[in-house]
Enzyme design. Structure first.
Site, PDB file in Angstrom:
ATOM      1  N   GLU A   1     -19.001 -25.953  83.820  1.00 10.76           N
ATOM      2  CA  GLU A   1     -19.003 -27.337  83.362  1.00 10.76           C
ATOM      3  C   GLU A   1     -19.722 -28.254  84.335  1.00 10.76           C
ATOM      4  O   GLU A   1     -19.813 -27.990  85.530  1.00 10.76           O
ATOM      5  CB  GLU A   1     -17.591 -27.828  83.082  1.00 10.76           C
ATOM      6  CG  GLU A   1     -16.610 -27.656  84.207  1.00 10.76           C
ATOM      7  CD  GLU A   1     -15.202 -28.027  83.741  1.00 10.76           C
ATOM      8  OE1 GLU A   1     -14.442 -27.104  83.413  1.00 10.76           O
ATOM      9  OE2 GLU A   1     -14.870 -29.212  83.704  1.00 10.76           O
TER      10      GLU A   1
ATOM     11  N   CYS B   1     -13.515 -19.895  91.248  1.00  8.17           N
ATOM     12  CA  CYS B   1     -13.514 -20.187  92.686  1.00  8.17           C
ATOM     13  C   CYS B   1     -12.467 -19.319  93.376  1.00  8.17           C
ATOM     14  O   CYS B   1     -11.437 -19.014  92.807  1.00  8.17           O
ATOM     15  CB  CYS B   1     -13.203 -21.670  92.901  1.00  8.17           C
ATOM     16  SG  CYS B   1     -13.339 -22.193  94.619  1.00  8.17           S
TER      17      CYS B   1
ATOM     18  N   CYS C   1      -7.297 -23.807  96.300  1.00  7.16           N
ATOM     19  CA  CYS C   1      -6.653 -25.102  96.593  1.00  7.16           C
ATOM     20  C   CYS C   1      -5.569 -25.368  95.533  1.00  7.16           C
ATOM     21  O   CYS C   1      -5.792 -25.173  94.346  1.00  7.16           O
ATOM     22  CB  CYS C   1      -7.691 -26.238  96.595  1.00  7.16           C
ATOM     23  SG  CYS C   1      -8.928 -26.023  97.884  1.00  7.16           S
TER      24      CYS C   1
ATOM     25  N   CYS D   1      -6.128 -27.720  92.327  1.00  9.88           N
ATOM     26  CA  CYS D   1      -7.414 -27.638  91.632  1.00  9.88           C
ATOM     27  C   CYS D   1      -7.371 -26.647  90.473  1.00  9.88           C
ATOM     28  O   CYS D   1      -6.909 -25.512  90.628  1.00  9.88           O
ATOM     29  CB  CYS D   1      -8.487 -27.233  92.640  1.00  9.88           C
ATOM     30  SG  CYS D   1     -10.117 -27.072  91.891  1.00  9.88           S
TER      31      CYS D   1
ATOM     32  N   GLY E   1     -16.284 -24.281  91.950  1.00  3.97           N
ATOM     33  CA  GLY E   1     -16.845 -23.375  92.941  1.00  3.97           C
ATOM     34  C   GLY E   1     -16.931 -23.969  94.327  1.00  3.97           C
ATOM     35  O   GLY E   1     -16.841 -25.185  94.510  1.00  3.97           O
TER      36      GLY E   1
ATOM     37  N   ASN F   1      -5.762 -35.781  90.434  1.00  3.89           N
ATOM     38  CA  ASN F   1      -5.754 -35.665  88.990  1.00  3.89           C
ATOM     39  C   ASN F   1      -4.752 -34.567  88.643  1.00  3.89           C
ATOM     40  O   ASN F   1      -5.018 -33.399  88.917  1.00  3.89           O
ATOM     41  CB  ASN F   1      -7.167 -35.240  88.578  1.00  3.89           C
ATOM     42  CG  ASN F   1      -7.505 -35.748  87.227  1.00  3.89           C
ATOM     43  OD1 ASN F   1      -6.807 -35.453  86.262  1.00  3.89           O
ATOM     44  ND2 ASN F   1      -8.564 -36.520  87.165  1.00  3.89           N
TER      45      ASN F   1
HETATM   46  N1  SAH Z   1     -15.190 -26.385  96.681  1.00  6.47           N
HETATM   47  C1  SAH Z   1     -15.722 -27.650  97.037  1.00  6.47           C
HETATM   48  C2  SAH Z   1     -16.311 -28.436  95.886  1.00  6.47           C
HETATM   49  C3  SAH Z   1     -15.621 -28.438  94.575  1.00  6.47           C
HETATM   50  S1  SAH Z   1     -14.192 -29.440  94.372  1.00  6.47           S
HETATM   51  C4  SAH Z   1     -14.694 -28.466  97.784  1.00  6.47           C
HETATM   52  O1  SAH Z   1     -13.575 -27.986  97.975  1.00  6.47           O
HETATM   53  O2  SAH Z   1     -15.014 -29.551  98.244  1.00  6.47           O
HETATM   54  C5  SAH Z   1     -14.722 -31.122  94.516  1.00  6.47           C
HETATM   55  C6  SAH Z   1     -13.637 -32.038  95.057  1.00  6.47           C
HETATM   56  O3  SAH Z   1     -12.606 -32.261  94.067  1.00  6.47           O
HETATM   57  C7  SAH Z   1     -12.926 -31.481  96.275  1.00  6.47           C
HETATM   58  O4  SAH Z   1     -12.713 -32.499  97.199  1.00  6.47           O
HETATM   59  C8  SAH Z   1     -11.629 -31.008  95.689  1.00  6.47           C
HETATM   60  O5  SAH Z   1     -10.647 -30.860  96.667  1.00  6.47           O
HETATM   61  C9  SAH Z   1     -11.347 -32.091  94.677  1.00  6.47           C
HETATM   62  N2  SAH Z   1     -10.358 -31.763  93.656  1.00  6.47           N
HETATM   63  C10 SAH Z   1     -10.109 -30.580  93.070  1.00  6.47           C
HETATM   64  N3  SAH Z   1      -9.098 -30.674  92.182  1.00  6.47           N
HETATM   65  C11 SAH Z   1      -8.720 -31.965  92.181  1.00  6.47           C
HETATM   66  C12 SAH Z   1      -7.726 -32.698  91.473  1.00  6.47           C
HETATM   67  N4  SAH Z   1      -6.926 -32.106  90.588  1.00  6.47           N
HETATM   68  N5  SAH Z   1      -7.617 -34.017  91.744  1.00  6.47           N
HETATM   69  C13 SAH Z   1      -8.437 -34.619  92.636  1.00  6.47           C
HETATM   70  N6  SAH Z   1      -9.377 -33.984  93.335  1.00  6.47           N
HETATM   71  C14 SAH Z   1      -9.521 -32.663  93.127  1.00  6.47           C
END
Ligand code: SAH
Length: 346
Positions: free
Chosen positions: A95, A115, A119, A122, A162, A293
C-alpha cells in the site's frame, strides 16, 4: 511465481546502457528508453514509439516491465488523501498513500511486503515479513500514483510497510534512480527514509553521499520503555542509536527527525517528556509527535489532544523543535499497513 527475464525498470541509466549496448544497440537508445520508463512514466514497451519495433519486441522477450495494478483506491472526503492498494506480479499486495500539502504532493511508499521488526503498535508487522521490494516496485508505486492523479510528486517518504534499511541495497538504488535527472529528478532533500533504528545501516547510509532526511522512530526515551514497544531496542541500545544519528548528522548535515508515537499511559507522561528532553536536548533535530493510530489487534489507545499539546509545549519550552503530525485520511484508514491487512482478511 518465477519471473520471466530481468527487471528492466530496476536498471540505472548506466546499467541500461550496458544492457542495450551488449545487444548491439546504440547508446542513445538506452537514454530514450530510460526516459520513457522513468520520466514519461510509460506503462509498457508499446508506448515507446520512437524506438524501433524490433527492439521493443526483443525487450518484451527478455525483460519484464514492472507495473502495479491498483486493486483499491480510497479517497478521503476530508482532505483528498488517496490510499492505494497495489497488487504485485507475484500476487502480494503493498500500500501507498498520496497526500496533498500546500507545498505540493507528497507520497508515502512501502519498502517491503510485510515487516520483520515487530513493533507492538504497528499493523504492518502482524503477519510477518514476505519479501523485499525491488527498486522498480518502489518507483512504480510513485509512478502509478502520479499517473492516476495527473500531477507531479514533490516529496517522497519511505514510511509505508516495511523497514527500508532492512532492504538496504534496493532502497539506495531506488533513491538514486528517483533523484536522477534522467528520471523524476526529485530533490534528495525532499526524500525521507524512516527507520526503527538499524544502527550499522544508519552509519552506512551516512556514507552514501545522499542528502536525504533520516527519520528515526524513537517512540520512547529509555531503553526499558522502548523494549516494551519495539523489539529492535533489544538489539541496539538507545545510546548506540543516538550515536549513529549523531554520525548521520555530522556526515550529511541533515537534521534528524525523531518520530514519537504517543500511546496513552505508556509513553506520554510528564516523566517521559522529561526523559526525552534529557535524551535529545541540545541536538539539532526535530520531533514529530504522532498520536498513535489504534489497531484492533492491540489495546493501545491514543493520547488525548490536550495531553499531546502539553507534551509538545514541554519540549518547546526546552528548545526542542516539535510538531504534531497532521492526521490525514483518517476516514480511510490511511495508516501503516491497515488497508493491506484488511484486504488479506476478507
Ligand atoms: N520501519 C520504518 C518505517 C515504517 S513505519 C520505521 O519503523 O520507521 C513509519 C512510522 O509509522 C514509524 O515511525 C512507525 O513507528 C509508525 N507507526 C507504525 N504504526 C503506527 C501506528 N499504529 N500509529 C502511529 N504510528 C505508527
Amino acid at each position: 511465481m518465477a519471473e520471466n527475464g530481468k527487471d528492466i525498470k530496476s536498471f540505472t541509466p548506466e546499467e541500461l546502457k550496458k544492457e542495450l549496448e551488449a545487444k548491439g544497440e546504440k547508446g542513445f537508445r538506452a537514454k530514450q528508453m530510460y526516459e520513457w520508463m522513468h520520466k514519461k512514466l510509460a506503462t509498457g514497451f508499446d508506448e515507446m514509439t520512437n524506438l524501433p519495433a524490433s527492439l521493443r519486441e526483443k525487450c518484451k522477450e527478455e525483460y519484464y516491465y514492472a507495473d502495479l495494478e491498483p486493486v483499491t483506491v480510497l479517497t478521503s472526503k476530508l482532505d483528498g488523501t488517496r490510499k492505494y492498494l497495489f497488487r504485485l506480479r507475484d500476487g502480494h499486495f503493498v500500500e501507498s498513500v498520496w497526500m496533498k500539502y500546500h507545498h505540493g504532493n507528497s507520497v508515502c511508499i512501502s519498502s517491503q511486503v510485510g515487516c520483520k521488526m515487530g513493533c507492538r503498535f504497528c499493523a504492518s508487522t502482524l503477519d510477518g515479513w514476505e519479501r523485499n521490494l525491488t527498486p522498480s516496485e518502489m518507483l512504480e508505486q510513485i509512478y502509478a500514483m502520479a499517473r492516476d492523479n495527473g500531477e507531479r510528486v514533490s516529496n517522497v517518504v519511505v514510511m509505508g510497510t516495511g523497514e527500508p534499511l532492512d532492504n538496504y541495497e534496493n532502497l539506495v538504488k531506488f533513491i538514486r534512480m528517483l533523484t536522477n535527472e534522467e528520471g523524476l529528478n526529485i530533490s534528495q532533500r525532499n526524500v525521507t527514509v524512516s527507520t526503527c533504528g538499524l544502527v550499522p545501516e544508519i552509519r552506512r547510509l551516512a556514507e552514501e553521499d545522499l542528502s536525504i532526511t533520516l527519520a528515526l522512530s524513537l517512540h520512547a526515551p529509555t531503553d526499558e520503555k522502548r523494549k516494551e514497544l519495539m523489539p529492535i531496542a533489544k538489539r541496539y541500545t538507545l545510546a548506540e542509536v543516538m550515536d549513529a544519528c549523531e554520525y548521520y548528522f555530522n556526515k550529511t548535515g541533515r537534521r534528524i527527525s525523531f518520530e514519537y508515537a504517543l500511546v496513552a499511559g505508556v509513553n506520554d507522561n510528564e516523566e517521559e517528556a522529561g526523559q526525552l528532553i534529557s535524551l535529545i536536548g541540545g541536538k539539532n533535530c526535530h520531533v514529530n509527535l504522532i498520536p498513535v493510530n489504534p489497531i484492533k489487534e492491540r489495546d493501545y489507545v491514543s493520547t488525548a489532544q490536550d495531553k499531546v499539546l502539553k507534551f509538545k509545549n514541554k519540549l518547546e519550552k526546552n528548545h526542542i523543535n516539535a510538531t504534531v503530525r497532521r492526521t490525514l485520511g483518517s476516514d480511510i484508514n490511511a495508516s501503516c499497513g491497515q488497508l493491506r491487512k484488511q484486504h488479506m482478511e476478507v
